[in-house]
Scaffold this motif. Sequence first.
Motif, short mmCIF file in Angstrom:
data_model
loop_
_atom_site.label_atom_id
_atom_site.label_comp_id
_atom_site.label_asym_id
_atom_site.label_seq_id
_atom_site.Cartn_x
_atom_site.Cartn_y
_atom_site.Cartn_z
N ARG A 68 0.83 -1.21 0.00
CA ARG A 68 0.00 0.00 0.00
C ARG A 68 0.86 1.26 0.00
NH1 ARG A 68 -2.98 -0.18 5.25
NH2 ARG A 68 -1.03 -0.94 5.37
N ASP A 69 1.93 1.28 0.80
CA ASP A 69 2.81 2.44 0.88
C ASP A 69 4.21 2.00 1.30
OD1 ASP A 69 2.67 2.03 3.70
OD2 ASP A 69 0.94 3.35 3.83
N VAL A 70 5.14 2.94 1.34
CA VAL A 70 6.53 2.62 1.66
C VAL A 70 6.67 2.07 3.07
CG1 VAL A 70 8.84 3.61 1.99
CG2 VAL A 70 7.48 4.27 0.01
N GLU A 71 5.97 2.68 4.01
CA GLU A 71 6.08 2.24 5.39
C GLU A 71 5.66 0.77 5.54
OE1 GLU A 71 4.51 5.15 4.48
OE2 GLU A 71 6.26 6.35 5.01
N THR A 72 4.59 0.40 4.85
CA THR A 72 4.13 -1.00 4.88
C THR A 72 5.17 -1.90 4.24
OG1 THR A 72 1.85 -0.23 4.72
CG2 THR A 72 2.25 -2.55 4.24
N ALA A 73 5.75 -1.46 3.14
CA ALA A 73 6.77 -2.27 2.46
C ALA A 73 7.97 -2.49 3.37
CB ALA A 73 7.21 -1.59 1.16
N LEU A 74 8.37 -1.44 4.07
CA LEU A 74 9.52 -1.57 4.96
C LEU A 74 9.21 -2.44 6.17
CD1 LEU A 74 10.88 2.08 4.82
CD2 LEU A 74 11.79 0.05 3.66
N SER A 75 8.02 -2.29 6.74
CA SER A 75 7.66 -3.09 7.91
C SER A 75 7.43 -4.53 7.54
CB SER A 75 6.45 -2.51 8.64
OG SER A 75 5.30 -2.60 7.83
N CYS A 76 6.87 -4.79 6.35
CA CYS A 76 6.67 -6.18 5.91
C CYS A 76 8.00 -6.87 5.66
CB CYS A 76 5.82 -6.22 4.65
SG CYS A 76 4.09 -5.87 4.94
N HIS A 77 8.99 -6.12 5.24
CA HIS A 77 10.31 -6.69 5.00
C HIS A 77 10.94 -7.13 6.33
CE1 HIS A 77 14.05 -7.54 3.03
NE2 HIS A 77 14.71 -6.66 3.74
N ASP A 78 10.61 -6.40 7.39
CA ASP A 78 11.17 -6.72 8.70
C ASP A 78 10.46 -7.88 9.40
OD1 ASP A 78 13.04 -4.75 8.47
OD2 ASP A 78 11.80 -3.23 9.47
N SER A 79 9.20 -8.16 8.99
CA SER A 79 8.43 -9.19 9.67
C SER A 79 8.56 -10.53 8.93
CB SER A 79 6.95 -8.79 9.74
OG SER A 79 6.41 -8.79 8.45
N PRO A 80 8.25 -11.64 9.60
CA PRO A 80 8.35 -12.94 8.98
C PRO A 80 7.37 -13.13 7.80
CG PRO A 80 8.03 -13.16 11.35
CD PRO A 80 7.90 -11.72 11.00
#
Length: 163
Positions: free
Chosen positions: A147-159
């Motif tokens: 949806r946005d950059v923040e989601t992309a970055l947080s999803c990369h950090d999560s399993p």
Amino acid sequence: MTEETRRAARAGRRPPEVRCGAGALRSPSAQGAPSVHAADGLRIETSRVRADTAVVAVAGEIDLRTAGPLRDLLVETHGRLPGARPRRLVADFAGVPFCDAAGLGALVAARNQISAAGGEIALAGVRPAQLRLLKITGLHRLFAIHRDVETALSCHDSPTRSG
């Protein structure tokens, strides 16, 4: 396309070394200052987020004349950021009002080159019409779409990596 129309199309183009901005990308400084590149109405701003991820904000229309510079800059960004090569690029498409088949081809070409080097491209902020085009062509299977950059970055950090 006839040879005459090819010549006419080529006459209006700038030489590739000018169009793609080879060597023109300024690497972000250690303080995280962004680098900005503009080509044929397309503006691309790159910022270093952390050791394994770079965010590339794209603004402008992606079409036949801007697809090449986009592809080149994505590949260049993956290979030229200082320090360890980023494993992942997040392309922020929030500022992209239009992306045609040439743009999709550029994304796939960049993805293939970056993937061969051990990296990946995720897309963020993709507009509904562009998302529909990605789904129709099946390209949504090649890229993580968020949806946005923040989601992309947080999803990369999560399993789990869905956005």
